[in-house]
Design an enzyme around this catalytic site. Structure first.
Site, short mmCIF file in Angstrom:
data_model
loop_
_atom_site.label_atom_id
_atom_site.label_comp_id
_atom_site.label_asym_id
_atom_site.label_seq_id
_atom_site.Cartn_x
_atom_site.Cartn_y
_atom_site.Cartn_z
N TRP A 1 -5.96 -0.46 -0.46
CA TRP A 1 -6.09 1.01 -0.41
C TRP A 1 -7.32 1.45 -1.20
O TRP A 1 -8.16 2.22 -0.70
CB TRP A 1 -4.82 1.61 -0.99
CG TRP A 1 -4.61 3.07 -0.82
CD1 TRP A 1 -5.34 3.91 -0.03
CD2 TRP A 1 -3.60 3.85 -1.44
NE1 TRP A 1 -4.84 5.19 -0.14
CE2 TRP A 1 -3.76 5.18 -0.99
CE3 TRP A 1 -2.56 3.57 -2.32
CZ2 TRP A 1 -2.92 6.21 -1.41
CZ3 TRP A 1 -1.72 4.59 -2.74
CH2 TRP A 1 -1.91 5.90 -2.28
N HIS B 1 -9.07 -9.88 -9.53
CA HIS B 1 -7.73 -9.82 -10.10
C HIS B 1 -7.72 -10.40 -11.52
O HIS B 1 -6.66 -10.50 -12.14
CB HIS B 1 -6.72 -10.60 -9.25
CG HIS B 1 -6.34 -9.95 -7.95
ND1 HIS B 1 -5.99 -8.63 -7.86
CD2 HIS B 1 -6.23 -10.45 -6.69
CE1 HIS B 1 -5.67 -8.34 -6.60
NE2 HIS B 1 -5.82 -9.43 -5.87
N ARG C 1 2.31 -3.73 4.59
CA ARG C 1 3.73 -4.01 4.83
C ARG C 1 4.46 -2.68 4.96
O ARG C 1 4.66 -2.18 6.05
CB ARG C 1 4.30 -4.90 3.70
CG ARG C 1 5.63 -5.56 4.03
CD ARG C 1 6.12 -6.40 2.87
NE ARG C 1 6.32 -5.62 1.67
CZ ARG C 1 7.45 -5.01 1.32
NH1 ARG C 1 8.51 -5.15 2.08
NH2 ARG C 1 7.55 -4.30 0.21
P1 PAP Z 1 -3.75 -7.83 -2.66
O1 PAP Z 1 -3.30 -8.09 -4.05
O2 PAP Z 1 -3.47 -8.99 -1.75
O3 PAP Z 1 -5.15 -7.36 -2.58
P2 PAP Z 1 -2.86 -5.11 -2.38
O4 PAP Z 1 -3.68 -4.43 -1.35
O5 PAP Z 1 -3.16 -4.86 -3.81
O6 PAP Z 1 -2.80 -6.66 -2.08
O7 PAP Z 1 -1.33 -4.68 -2.19
C1 PAP Z 1 -0.70 -4.68 -0.96
C2 PAP Z 1 0.30 -3.55 -1.02
O8 PAP Z 1 -0.37 -2.30 -0.83
C3 PAP Z 1 1.34 -3.63 0.07
O9 PAP Z 1 2.51 -3.04 -0.49
P3 PAP Z 1 3.98 -3.32 0.07
O10 PAP Z 1 4.13 -4.79 0.24
O11 PAP Z 1 4.91 -2.78 -0.97
O12 PAP Z 1 4.11 -2.57 1.35
C4 PAP Z 1 0.72 -2.79 1.17
O13 PAP Z 1 1.62 -2.33 2.13
C5 PAP Z 1 0.16 -1.65 0.33
N1 PAP Z 1 -0.91 -0.91 0.99
C6 PAP Z 1 -1.91 -1.39 1.77
N2 PAP Z 1 -2.70 -0.40 2.18
C7 PAP Z 1 -2.19 0.75 1.69
C8 PAP Z 1 -2.55 2.12 1.79
N3 PAP Z 1 -3.61 2.51 2.52
N4 PAP Z 1 -1.79 3.03 1.14
C9 PAP Z 1 -0.73 2.66 0.41
N5 PAP Z 1 -0.33 1.38 0.28
C10 PAP Z 1 -1.05 0.43 0.90
#
Ligand code: PAP
Length: 343
Positions: free
Chosen positions: A86, A141, A297
């Site tokens: 995000w 990270h 997700r």
């Molecule tokens: P990473 O550590 O692999 O980079 P990261 O993007 O930090 O992952 O986190 C993924 C989470 O952000 C997911 O959460 P969830 O498993 O609880 O659903 C993912 O769905 C969520 N995510 C990705 N894009 C967005 C967005 N645009 N807005 C809000 N949440 C998001």
């Protein structure tokens, strides 16, 4: 999908005996470190109190030797699963808002992951970032103590999230990309490891506190954001982010609704519904191929309630309470908006 355990040496670096020697020394060093169970690969290694897989650790050691930060660099730092995807979209589209129209935006055809590099797996010194557009954006990270060992005077945007949601998100992700040679990781195992701090880049709490404390010393250099606040008041948080990166929204842009348009472009519903994010893979640095859809997700606050029983949730809350006591930092849903910092 592949999760290499050792550093892939490319043709260029094969010819460089100095790098080969350094890599060998690193391999020997790693063999002496305490080992724990990994989530995605078999083992994590404890390097100065931080759990890392061998590839990410070797890359860190190489970054220390070779990476030259520039004062204009901006780092996006986060613990895994705290909102990186995000923030990558938000930072990229905010900084480059003069370059694209919203109807033909780069992010409509390219995944957020591809907008700027995940430095921890870039396999230094093979990758060259000298010709990257200024300011250079990097995602990491590594906890603050490790990041500051190879960077000087760079701005850092840090995003954190409720540890219970991080745990559940990380467990789902690990189940997807865990090496197929290993037994699947159960939620009970993931919970135990997370509570003990044994996760990639863990312990979680030390990670968050490292940036939180550093942000007190240099509030102009470290912007500390929370996933939950971004969800609840995205426009306000985006204004903060733009100003911090040196590109505040102008009155004209505000009147034209540019802030809301960036928020909408980067929303979970919009990005996860785009064809470019629904199929194909992203290669994170040179480390691992991840299906693009696995970065999206649910994107919700509080999904942990569907997975953790009362005892598990209480245990994580108790650890959080103990670790963060006297820090002024509160994580999770129970915090009211606007009280991020208790001075
Ligand atoms: P990473 O550590 O692999 O980079 P990261 O993007 O930090 O992952 O986190 C993924 C989470 O952000 C997911 O959460 P969830 O498993 O609880 O659903 C993912 O769905 C969520 N995510 C990705 N894009 C967005 C967005 N645009 N807005 C809000 N949440 C998001």
């Amino acid at each position: 999908m592949s999760t290499p355990q050792s550093l892939p040496i490319t043709m260029e670096s094969k010819n460089d005996t100095r790098i080969n020697k350094i890599c060998q020394d690193h391999t020997h060093l790693i063999e002496t470190l305490p080992k724990g169970n990994g989530w995605m690969v078999e083992h994590l290694y404890n390097y100065n109190g931080v759990w890392l897989n061998s590839y990410i650790l070797k890359n860190f050691l190489l970054l220390n030797e070779y990476f030259k930060s520039q004062p204009s660099d901006i780092f996006l730092a986060s613990f895994m699963k705290s909102g990186t995807t995000w923030l990558k979209a938000l930072m990229f589209s905010t900084l480059n808002r003069d370059q694209y129209t919203f109807s033909n935006h780069h992010l409509l055809k390219n995944s957020p992951q591809s907008t700027f590099p995940y430095l921890d797996s870039e396999c230094y010194p093979v990758t060259d970032f000298t010709n990257v557009r200024q300011p250079r954006l990097f995602h990491t990270h590594y906890p603050h103590r490790l990041l500051e060992s190879f960077t000087v005077s760079c701005k850092i945007v840090y995003v954190c999230r409720d540890p219970k949601d991080v745990l559940i998100s990380l467990w789902h992700f690990a189940c997807k990309i865990r090496s197929k040679d290993l037994n699947p990781i159960t939620l009970d195992e993931a919970f135990e490891l997370f509570s003990q701090g044994v996760t990639d880049y863990g312990p979680f709490w030390d990670h968050v506190l490292s940036y939180w404390r550093a942000s007190f010393g240099s509030p102009d250099m470290i912007l500390f954001l929370k996933y939950e606040e971004l969800k609840k008041q995205p426009v306000m948080e985006l204004r903060k982010l733009a100003a911090f990166m040196g590109k505040p929204f102008t009155v004209d842009e505000e009147e034209k609704g540019v802030v809301q348009k960036i928020v909408d472009l980067c929303s979970f519903d919009n990005l996860s519904g785009l064809e470019v994010n629904k199929s194909g893979v992203d290669i994170l640095g040179k480390l691992v191929e991840v299906e693009k859809k696995d970065f999206f997700r649910k994107g919700e606050i509080g999904d942990w309630k569907n997975y953790l029983d009362e005892k598990m949730a209480e245990c994580i809350d108790r650890i959080t309470e103990e670790k963060l006591r006297d820090s002024g930092l509160i994580l999770g849903e129970f915090e009211s908006i606007g009280t991020s910092r208790v001075d």
